[in-house]
Write a protein that holds these residues in place. Structure first.
Motif, PDB file in Angstrom:
ATOM      1  N   PHE A   1       5.643  -6.873  -9.808  1.00 15.86           N
ATOM      2  CA  PHE A   1       4.216  -6.801 -10.128  1.00 15.86           C
ATOM      3  C   PHE A   1       3.526  -5.791  -9.228  1.00 15.86           C
ATOM      4  CE2 PHE A   1       4.611 -10.045  -6.874  1.00 15.86           C
ATOM      5  CZ  PHE A   1       3.489  -9.895  -6.071  1.00 15.86           C
ATOM      6  N   TYR A   2       2.251  -5.590  -9.472  1.00 18.14           N
ATOM      7  CA  TYR A   2       1.441  -4.640  -8.721  1.00 18.14           C
ATOM      8  C   TYR A   2       0.138  -5.309  -8.292  1.00 18.14           C
ATOM      9  CZ  TYR A   2      -1.014  -4.391 -13.157  1.00 18.14           C
ATOM     10  OH  TYR A   2      -1.697  -4.727 -14.297  1.00 18.14           O
ATOM     11  N   SER A   3      -0.570  -4.672  -7.388  1.00 20.21           N
ATOM     12  CA  SER A   3      -1.900  -5.105  -6.986  1.00 20.21           C
ATOM     13  C   SER A   3      -2.745  -3.872  -6.740  1.00 20.21           C
ATOM     14  CB  SER A   3      -1.829  -5.956  -5.705  1.00 20.21           C
ATOM     15  OG  SER A   3      -3.138  -6.229  -5.209  1.00 20.21           O
ATOM     16  N   ASP A   4      -3.997  -3.922  -7.140  1.00 16.77           N
ATOM     17  CA  ASP A   4      -4.884  -2.776  -6.887  1.00 16.77           C
ATOM     18  C   ASP A   4      -5.543  -2.880  -5.518  1.00 16.77           C
ATOM     19  OD1 ASP A   4      -6.690  -4.794  -7.294  1.00 16.77           O
ATOM     20  OD2 ASP A   4      -7.670  -3.888  -9.031  1.00 16.77           O
ATOM     21  N   ASP A   5      -5.147  -3.898  -4.724  1.00 17.15           N
ATOM     22  CA  ASP A   5      -5.712  -4.087  -3.388  1.00 17.15           C
ATOM     23  C   ASP A   5      -4.610  -4.584  -2.457  1.00 17.15           C
ATOM     24  OD1 ASP A   5      -7.047  -4.813  -1.076  1.00 17.15           O
ATOM     25  OD2 ASP A   5      -8.675  -5.869  -2.105  1.00 17.15           O
ATOM     26  N   TYR A   6      -3.994  -3.670  -1.728  1.00 13.47           N
ATOM     27  CA  TYR A   6      -2.857  -4.057  -0.902  1.00 13.47           C
ATOM     28  C   TYR A   6      -3.266  -5.010   0.222  1.00 13.47           C
ATOM     29  CZ  TYR A   6      -4.081  -0.953   3.032  1.00 13.47           C
ATOM     30  OH  TYR A   6      -4.706  -0.363   4.105  1.00 13.47           O
ATOM     31  N   LYS A   7      -4.506  -4.909   0.695  1.00 14.37           N
ATOM     32  CA  LYS A   7      -4.945  -5.789   1.777  1.00 14.37           C
ATOM     33  C   LYS A   7      -5.011  -7.240   1.302  1.00 14.37           C
ATOM     34  CE  LYS A   7      -7.508  -2.230   4.282  1.00 14.37           C
ATOM     35  NZ  LYS A   7      -8.821  -1.788   4.804  1.00 14.37           N
ATOM     36  N   GLU A   8      -5.528  -7.445   0.112  1.00 13.87           N
ATOM     37  CA  GLU A   8      -5.583  -8.796  -0.438  1.00 13.87           C
ATOM     38  C   GLU A   8      -4.183  -9.344  -0.657  1.00 13.87           C
ATOM     39  OE1 GLU A   8      -7.743 -11.230  -4.123  1.00 13.87           O
ATOM     40  OE2 GLU A   8      -7.784  -9.042  -4.064  1.00 13.87           O
ATOM     41  N   LEU A   9      -3.271  -8.484  -1.118  1.00 14.28           N
ATOM     42  CA  LEU A   9      -1.897  -8.912  -1.346  1.00 14.28           C
ATOM     43  C   LEU A   9      -1.229  -9.333  -0.050  1.00 14.28           C
ATOM     44  CD1 LEU A   9       0.608  -9.219  -3.171  1.00 14.28           C
ATOM     45  CD2 LEU A   9       1.092  -6.796  -2.726  1.00 14.28           C
ATOM     46  N   THR A  10      -1.325  -8.519   0.980  1.00 17.06           N
ATOM     47  CA  THR A  10      -0.645  -8.827   2.239  1.00 17.06           C
ATOM     48  C   THR A  10      -1.262 -10.040   2.925  1.00 17.06           C
ATOM     49  OG1 THR A  10      -2.010  -7.137   3.359  1.00 17.06           O
ATOM     50  CG2 THR A  10       0.168  -6.470   2.595  1.00 17.06           C
TER      51      THR A  10
END
Length: 494
Positions: A102-111
Motif C-alpha cells: 500500500f501507499y500513504s500520501d503522508d509518510y509522517k502519519e504512517l510512521t
C-alpha cells in the motif's frame, strides 16, 4: 536509455555485514531525468524506482522490468500516463496476487502509526453482514484505555447498526465510520434470542489525534485446575513497547507459570523484531537457533549468501535488557481471521521448536514483509527518522511494498491461505465474554485443554462471527509486517 534503477543503489549505504567474499558490489547512482516532463511525476518516479529495485514480485510485473523502456522519453511518458500517484501505484506497479502492499500520501502519519500512535476514538470493532442483506453491523471488540471511548457508555460486545441515524451498508460504511468526520454518533442495538434489534441508545464518539495504544493489553496469571497459567493479550507488534512486553514475561517468570496462553486474535502484525523478541520470551534465548530466513526478489537475493539473511532468537532487547524467557515446550495461541503477518510469523517461527496449539479460526495468511520507503534517493529510499531533513520536501508520499518472505527454520513459508487451527472455535456474538476472564470462550477452551476439563464445558456457538472487515484494517498500517531487524540489508524503520 539512461538507467533509472535504484539497482542496488544503497547497498553500499545500508550493507552492514555482507561482503560476499569481499567482492565489489554495484553501487550505480541514479541520475536525474533529463527529458522535461509535462506534468509533475516526482512521486511516480520515486515509486517506480523503488518498486523496480525492492519489490518481491518485480520480475512478475512487466512494467517494472529492467529493460522495459528503451529511451528516457518512453520512461517519462509511462510515468505521465497516470497523474494520480495512488492509482499509478495500484494499477501499474502491483502484482495481481499482491493483497497487502500500500501507499500513504503522508509518510509522517504512517510512521507514527507504526509506533502505535494514531487518530482514533478508541473503539476497536469488527464488521459483519446481516444474513441475505447488504446491511452491515459492527460489534465492539475492545476499548483502548485513555481514549475518548473509555469515558463513554460503550464496551466489548456492544452492537451498532448505524451512524448518525443512517443504517450501515456495504456502500456507505467506509464513509460513515472512516471518513473525514472526527465526531459521529453510533446507533446501538441489542441481541435478543439471537436476533439483532435496534434500540434508542446512542453513543457519540470523537477521534483524537496522537492516541497511543499499548499493545500489551492484558497480562494476568490465572490459577485454576492446579495450574498457573499466564495469559497475555497482545494486540500489535509495536517495538516502542518491547520493554513492557519483556516486563510482562518477567512477571510470568516470577510467578512460576506452568503454561502460557498467547491471545493474538485481534493482532494484525507489525514489527518483525518484536515478533522475534516475543518468540524468544516464549521459547528461549538461543542465539544460535534460526528464527527466520529472509527471501527477497531475484536481484537482491543473488547479492547475498544464505547465512547473511538468517536471523536468530534473541537474548536481549534493543535496549540491551536481558530477555525474560519462559523456556516453554508448548504454547497455546488464540488466533482468528484477524490474526496476520507478525502474529503468524511468531506461530510459524516457533513451530520447528515447540508445540504450538492454535485455537480459533484460520488466520489471514500474510507471509510477506515490507519496509517503509520515502523519497530519499541517497539512502536507497529507505525511511530513516534520522534523515528527515534529507527527504524530498516536495514529496511527502511513502510506499509500503512487500519486499520479501520469511521462512522458518524448516524453510516453510507457504501459508498464504492462512494457518489452520488445531482446535476450531469461532467467536460468538451472543457470548463474546470478558477478555482475560476464565469464562471467555476462547480462553476457557485453552484452559480446558491445559487442565483437562474441556469435556465439562459447552462451547456451542449460537451466533458465529463472520467478519467482512475491522477497524484495524482502516488504520495506516493495516495488517502490515515491517522488517526492522538489523539484517544485512539493514532495511529498518528507525
Amino acid at each position: 536509455m539512461k538507467k533509472y534503477l535504484l539497482a542496488f543503489l544503497g547497498l553500499s549505504l545500508f550493507l552492514s555485514s555482507c561482503s560476499k567474499n569481499d567482492a565489489t558490489l554495484v553501487t550505480e547512482e541514479i541520475e536525474e531525468i533529463i527529458p522535461a516532463p509535462e506534468i509533475d511525476i516526482t512521486v511516480q518516479n520515486f515509486m517506480w524506482q523503488t518498486m523496480n529495485t525492492y519489490y518481491f514480485w518485480q520480475s512478475d510485473v512487466t512494467d517494472l522490468g529492467d529493460s522495459r523502456f528503451e529511451s528516457d522519453e518512453e520512461y517519462v511518458s509511462f510515468l505521465e500516463s497516470e497523474q494520480e500517484p495512488g492509482k499509478f501505484f495500484d494499477d501499474k506497479l502491483l502484482f495481481s496476487e499482491d493483497r497487502f502492499s500500500f501507499y500513504s500520501d503522508d509518510y509522517k502519519e504512517l510512521t507514527q502509526s507504526f509506533a502505535g500512535v494514531s487518530k482514533s476514538n478508541g473503539v476497536e470493532f469488527g464488521l459483519s453482514l446481516f444474513a441475505d442483506s447488504d446491511d452491515v453491523y459492527g460489534y465492539v471488540r475492545y476499548i483502548v484505555p485513555n481514549s475518548n471511548a473509555s469515558s463513554k457508555d460503550i464496551k466489548r460486545g456492544d452492537i451498532f447498526t448505524g451512524v448518525n441515524g443512517t443504517t450501515l451498508n456495504l456502500n456507505n460504511y467506509v464513509d460513515l465510520l472512516f471518513g473525514e468526520s472526527d465526531t459521529y454518533t453510533l446507533n446501538m442495538a441489542d441481541i435478543s434470542d439471537n436476533i439483532i434489534a435496534n434500540t434508542d441508545r446512542e453513543v457519540t464518539l470523537t477521534k483524537e489525534a496522537n492516541l497511543t495504544e499499548n499493545p500489551v493489553y492484558i497480562s494476568n496469571v490465572l490459577e485454576t485446575g492446579g495450574k498457573k497459567i499466564g495469559y497475555l493479550m497482545y494486540n500489535g507488534f509495536t517495538n516502542e513497547f518491547d520493554e513492557q512486553l519483556n516486563d510482562a514475561f518477567g512477571e510470568f517468570k516470577s510467578a512460576g507459570i506452568t503454561d502460557l496462553v498467547l491471545d493474538l486474535r485481534y493482532n494484525p502484525g507489525g514489527s518483525v523484531n518484536s515478533a522475534r523478541l516475543l518468540s524468544s520470551m516464549i521459547y528461549g534465548t538461543f542465539t544460535n537457533s534460526v528464527f527466520l530466513k529472509a527471501r527477497y526478489n531475484q536481484k537482491l537475493q543473488l547479492e547475498f549468501k544464505d547465512t547473511d539473511l538468517i536471523e536468530y532468537f534473541a537474548d536481549k532487547t534493543d535496549n540491551n535488557t536481558p530477555i525474560n524467557t519462559l523456556g516453554l515446550s508448548k504454547v497455546y495461541v488464540l488466533a482468528t481471521g484477524s490474526t496476520a503477518s507478525a502474529s503468524e510469523l511468531v506461530m510459524n517461527g516457533l513451530e520447528p521448536y515447540i508445540e504450538v496449539i492454535h485455537i480459533g479460526t484460520t488466520t489471514t495468511g500474510k507471509n510477506e514483509f515490507s519496509v517503509t520507503f520515502v523519497d530519499d534517493f541517497e539512502n536507497g529510499n529507505v525511511y530513516s527518522p534520522n534523515r528527515e531533513d534529507k527527504i524530498n520536501p516536495d514529496n511527502q508520499w511513502a510506499i509500503q511494498p512487500l519486499i520479501g518472505r520469511n521462512e522458518n527454520a524448516n524453510g516453510f513459508s507457504d501459508y498464504t491461505d492462512g494457518l489452520t487451527p488445531d482446535i476450531t472455535l469461532k467467536e460468538d456474538l451472543s457470548n463474546l465474554g470478558i477478555l482475560g476472564n476464565i469464562n471467555e470462550p476462547l480462553l476457557a477452551k485453552a484452559i480446558g485443554e491445559i487442565t483437562g476439563t474441556t469435556a465439562k464445558m459447552d462451547f456451542t456457538v449460537d451466533m458465529p462471527v463472520i467478519l467482512i472487515s475491522s477497524s484495524k484494517l482502516f488504520t495506516k498500517i493495516k495488517d502490515n509486517m515491517f522488517m526492522d531487524i538489523k539484517n544485512p540489508l539493514n532495511l529498518t524503520k528507525k
